[in-house]
Design a protein around this motif. Structure first.
Motif, PDB file in Angstrom:
ATOM      1  N   GLY A 212     -43.589  -3.551 111.535  1.00 26.70           N
ATOM      2  CA  GLY A 212     -44.148  -4.522 112.459  1.00 26.70           C
ATOM      3  C   GLY A 212     -45.637  -4.759 112.295  1.00 26.70           C
ATOM      4  N   ARG A 213     -46.262  -4.119 111.318  1.00 26.68           N
ATOM      5  CA  ARG A 213     -47.653  -4.321 110.938  1.00 26.68           C
ATOM      6  C   ARG A 213     -48.664  -3.792 111.954  1.00 26.68           C
ATOM      7  NH1 ARG A 213     -43.890  -8.132 108.596  1.00 26.68           N
ATOM      8  NH2 ARG A 213     -44.596  -9.875 109.871  1.00 26.68           N
ATOM      9  N   ARG A 214     -48.507  -4.108 113.254  1.00 26.74           N
ATOM     10  CA  ARG A 214     -49.400  -3.630 114.318  1.00 26.74           C
ATOM     11  C   ARG A 214     -50.852  -4.000 114.076  1.00 26.74           C
ATOM     12  NH1 ARG A 214     -46.648   2.330 115.454  1.00 26.74           N
ATOM     13  NH2 ARG A 214     -44.500   1.576 115.483  1.00 26.74           N
ATOM     14  N   VAL A 215     -51.051  -5.245 113.705  1.00 25.67           N
ATOM     15  CA  VAL A 215     -52.394  -5.802 113.553  1.00 25.67           C
ATOM     16  C   VAL A 215     -52.921  -6.170 114.938  1.00 25.67           C
ATOM     17  CG1 VAL A 215     -53.614  -7.841 112.702  1.00 25.67           C
ATOM     18  CG2 VAL A 215     -52.064  -6.604 111.195  1.00 25.67           C
ATOM     19  N   PHE A 216     -54.194  -5.932 115.185  1.00 24.15           N
ATOM     20  CA  PHE A 216     -54.803  -6.246 116.483  1.00 24.15           C
ATOM     21  C   PHE A 216     -55.158  -7.724 116.539  1.00 24.15           C
ATOM     22  CE2 PHE A 216     -55.759  -1.725 115.765  1.00 24.15           C
ATOM     23  CZ  PHE A 216     -55.131  -1.189 116.887  1.00 24.15           C
TER      24      PHE A 216
ATOM     25  N   GLY B  20     -62.850 -13.859 108.121  1.00 22.28           N
ATOM     26  CA  GLY B  20     -63.273 -14.285 109.446  1.00 22.28           C
ATOM     27  C   GLY B  20     -62.148 -14.662 110.370  1.00 22.28           C
ATOM     28  N   HIS B  21     -60.898 -14.546 109.920  1.00 25.19           N
ATOM     29  CA  HIS B  21     -59.750 -14.940 110.732  1.00 25.19           C
ATOM     30  C   HIS B  21     -59.268 -13.775 111.585  1.00 25.19           C
ATOM     31  CE1 HIS B  21     -59.839 -18.239 107.870  1.00 25.19           C
ATOM     32  NE2 HIS B  21     -58.988 -18.901 108.624  1.00 25.19           N
ATOM     33  N   ARG B  22     -58.876 -14.097 112.817  1.00 24.07           N
ATOM     34  CA  ARG B  22     -58.326 -13.101 113.722  1.00 24.07           C
ATOM     35  C   ARG B  22     -56.921 -12.679 113.284  1.00 24.07           C
ATOM     36  NH1 ARG B  22     -59.308 -13.998 119.642  1.00 24.07           N
ATOM     37  NH2 ARG B  22     -57.040 -14.156 119.663  1.00 24.07           N
ATOM     38  N   GLY B  23     -56.518 -11.525 113.788  1.00 25.00           N
ATOM     39  CA  GLY B  23     -55.190 -11.026 113.445  1.00 25.00           C
ATOM     40  C   GLY B  23     -54.081 -11.987 113.804  1.00 25.00           C
ATOM     41  N   ASP B  24     -54.217 -12.670 114.951  1.00 21.64           N
ATOM     42  CA  ASP B  24     -53.165 -13.586 115.371  1.00 21.64           C
ATOM     43  C   ASP B  24     -53.242 -14.943 114.669  1.00 21.64           C
ATOM     44  OD1 ASP B  24     -55.406 -14.539 116.653  1.00 21.64           O
ATOM     45  OD2 ASP B  24     -54.604 -14.342 118.687  1.00 21.64           O
ATOM     46  N   GLU B  25     -54.204 -15.109 113.784  1.00 22.27           N
ATOM     47  CA  GLU B  25     -54.304 -16.328 112.982  1.00 22.27           C
ATOM     48  C   GLU B  25     -53.745 -16.133 111.574  1.00 22.27           C
ATOM     49  OE1 GLU B  25     -58.303 -18.395 114.858  1.00 22.27           O
ATOM     50  OE2 GLU B  25     -58.539 -16.846 113.331  1.00 22.27           O
ATOM     51  N   LEU B  26     -53.283 -14.934 111.281  1.00 26.31           N
ATOM     52  CA  LEU B  26     -52.759 -14.622 109.953  1.00 26.31           C
ATOM     53  C   LEU B  26     -51.257 -14.861 109.902  1.00 26.31           C
ATOM     54  CD1 LEU B  26     -54.582 -11.222 109.301  1.00 26.31           C
ATOM     55  CD2 LEU B  26     -55.366 -13.520 108.693  1.00 26.31           C
ATOM     56  N   SER B  27     -50.769 -15.209 108.723  1.00 25.93           N
ATOM     57  CA  SER B  27     -49.326 -15.281 108.517  1.00 25.93           C
ATOM     58  C   SER B  27     -48.744 -13.878 108.493  1.00 25.93           C
ATOM     59  CB  SER B  27     -49.023 -15.985 107.190  1.00 25.93           C
ATOM     60  OG  SER B  27     -49.429 -15.165 106.098  1.00 25.93           O
ATOM     61  N   GLY B  28     -47.413 -13.791 108.552  1.00 18.22           N
ATOM     62  CA  GLY B  28     -46.774 -12.481 108.479  1.00 18.22           C
ATOM     63  C   GLY B  28     -47.123 -11.747 107.200  1.00 18.22           C
ATOM     64  N   GLY B  29     -47.159 -12.463 106.088  1.00 14.64           N
ATOM     65  CA  GLY B  29     -47.510 -11.839 104.814  1.00 14.64           C
ATOM     66  C   GLY B  29     -48.938 -11.341 104.793  1.00 14.64           C
ATOM     67  N   GLU B  30     -49.855 -12.132 105.367  1.00 12.77           N
ATOM     68  CA  GLU B  30     -51.252 -11.717 105.418  1.00 12.77           C
ATOM     69  C   GLU B  30     -51.426 -10.503 106.329  1.00 12.77           C
ATOM     70  OE1 GLU B  30     -53.102 -16.209 104.686  1.00 12.77           O
ATOM     71  OE2 GLU B  30     -52.796 -15.428 106.712  1.00 12.77           O
ATOM     72  N   GLN B  31     -50.695 -10.476 107.425  1.00 14.70           N
ATOM     73  CA  GLN B  31     -50.751  -9.307 108.295  1.00 14.70           C
ATOM     74  C   GLN B  31     -50.244  -8.054 107.573  1.00 14.70           C
ATOM     75  OE1 GLN B  31     -48.668 -10.077 111.945  1.00 14.70           O
ATOM     76  NE2 GLN B  31     -50.189 -11.530 112.691  1.00 14.70           N
ATOM     77  N   GLN B  32     -49.199  -8.217 106.770  1.00 19.59           N
ATOM     78  CA  GLN B  32     -48.686  -7.061 106.039  1.00 19.59           C
ATOM     79  C   GLN B  32     -49.701  -6.567 105.024  1.00 19.59           C
ATOM     80  OE1 GLN B  32     -47.067  -4.270 106.017  1.00 19.59           O
ATOM     81  NE2 GLN B  32     -45.106  -5.285 106.259  1.00 19.59           N
ATOM     82  N   MET B  33     -50.353  -7.486 104.323  1.00 19.72           N
ATOM     83  CA  MET B  33     -51.380  -7.083 103.375  1.00 19.72           C
ATOM     84  C   MET B  33     -52.549  -6.395 104.076  1.00 19.72           C
ATOM     85  SD  MET B  33     -50.139  -7.735 100.513  1.00 19.72           S
ATOM     86  CE  MET B  33     -48.690  -8.634  99.955  1.00 19.72           C
ATOM     87  N   LEU B  34     -52.886  -6.862 105.277  1.00 13.80           N
ATOM     88  CA  LEU B  34     -53.953  -6.222 106.043  1.00 13.80           C
ATOM     89  C   LEU B  34     -53.549  -4.808 106.462  1.00 13.80           C
ATOM     90  CD1 LEU B  34     -56.680  -6.261 107.439  1.00 13.80           C
ATOM     91  CD2 LEU B  34     -55.639  -7.527 109.334  1.00 13.80           C
TER      92      LEU B  34
ATOM     93  N   PRO C 168     -41.805  -2.721 104.711  1.00  8.46           N
ATOM     94  CA  PRO C 168     -42.909  -3.653 104.446  1.00  8.46           C
ATOM     95  C   PRO C 168     -42.465  -5.069 104.122  1.00  8.46           C
ATOM     96  CG  PRO C 168     -42.573  -2.208 102.571  1.00  8.46           C
ATOM     97  CD  PRO C 168     -41.721  -1.669 103.690  1.00  8.46           C
ATOM     98  N   SER C 169     -41.197  -5.279 103.759  1.00  5.49           N
ATOM     99  CA  SER C 169     -40.742  -6.633 103.420  1.00  5.49           C
ATOM    100  C   SER C 169     -40.155  -7.371 104.613  1.00  5.49           C
ATOM    101  CB  SER C 169     -39.686  -6.578 102.307  1.00  5.49           C
ATOM    102  OG  SER C 169     -38.433  -6.115 102.812  1.00  5.49           O
ATOM    103  N   ASP C 170     -40.088  -6.718 105.762  1.00  6.52           N
ATOM    104  CA  ASP C 170     -39.397  -7.284 106.923  1.00  6.52           C
ATOM    105  C   ASP C 170     -39.987  -8.631 107.331  1.00  6.52           C
ATOM    106  OD1 ASP C 170     -37.629  -7.399 109.093  1.00  6.52           O
ATOM    107  OD2 ASP C 170     -39.054  -6.420 110.426  1.00  6.52           O
TER     108      ASP C 170
END
Length: 235
Positions: A87-91, A129-143, A161-163
């Motif tokens: 689920g990544r758990r990005v803030f 400079g993008h917030r966590g909620d502005e990222l795609s699912g793939g970008e959140q996973q990379m983060l 990680p592929s979910d």
């Protein structure tokens, strides 16, 4: 020779209920093992227990000969264990740069610096400079992967990680896992995507009812469709 990472008779669960019922697992330094199994067999509980997020009822977890079963999360992290949670758990309110700065606050000795992580994951450099909620699912996973790498883990736990990711992003995740393994980091990959698992791992370990019931080299497992059907219900 003692394996770099070893789990012995690990038992754990939630609120007194048993999920892991005597898990045994070994991994050499720089090895990649894919932990497979149907939903509900204990895969996430396994990585959560190794990381200290779930306290074990019994058993042993050693990393480079050091016993960590039951230790606090911060102690386990300082011993060289990192996790990319399901689920990544990005803030949401924090930018990519904020996440990376927090992950770098207590740098551990090792090759993974902010510059090297951004070289491995260049899309993050474009989204600092993008917030966590502005990222795609793939970008959140990379983060999430970048945060874990900045701790310079010697053992990296990746939970699904592929979910929810598009095939092209899944392929990128696979490239990252291969690169991490090539740098000598041991990887435990919990995964439902069999194609990804077989493409990056050295071995597979199949879980059923809280135990590892089968282990084999990936090439051998890939060549035996009848075994995959019996153990996983897939071709």
């Amino acid at each position: 020779m003692t394996p770099f990472f070893r789990v012995r008779e690990l038992r754990s669960g939630y609120a007194g209920g048993l999920v892991l019922d005597g898990v045994d697992l070994e991994l050499d330094a720089g090895g990649v093992v894919a932990v497979l199994g149907r939903n509900g067999v204990g895969k996430t509980t396994l990585v959560s227990t190794v990381m200290g997020l779930v306290r074990p009822y019994g058993g042993s977890v050693t990393v480079d000969g050091r016993e960590l079963a039951g230790a606090r999360v911060d102690v386990i992290a300082r011993a060289g264990v990192g996790i990319v949670p399901q689920g990544r758990r990005v803030f949401a309110p924090l930018t990519v740069a904020d996440h990376l700065a927090i992950a770098s606050r207590r740098p551990a000795a090792g090759p993974w610096t902010r510059a090297r992580v951004l070289d491995l994951l260049p899309r993050l450099g474009e989204r600092l400079g993008h917030r966590g909620d502005e990222l795609s699912g793939g970008e959140q996973q990379m983060l999430a992967i970048a945060r874990a790498l900045l701790g310079n883990p010697r053992l990296l736990l990746l939970d699904e990680p592929s979910d929810g990711l598009a095939p092209a992003v899944v392929a990128q995740v696979g490239e990252v896992i291969r690169e991490v393994g090539a740098q000598g980091v041991s990887v435990v990959l919990v995964e439902q995507n069999l194609g990804l698992a077989l493409s990056v791992a050295d071995d597979v370990a199949v879980m059923r009812k809280g135990r590892i019931v089968h282990r084999a080299p990936c090439a051998e497992f890939a060549a035996r469709p009848e075994e995959r059907r019996r153990l996983l219900g897939v071709d």
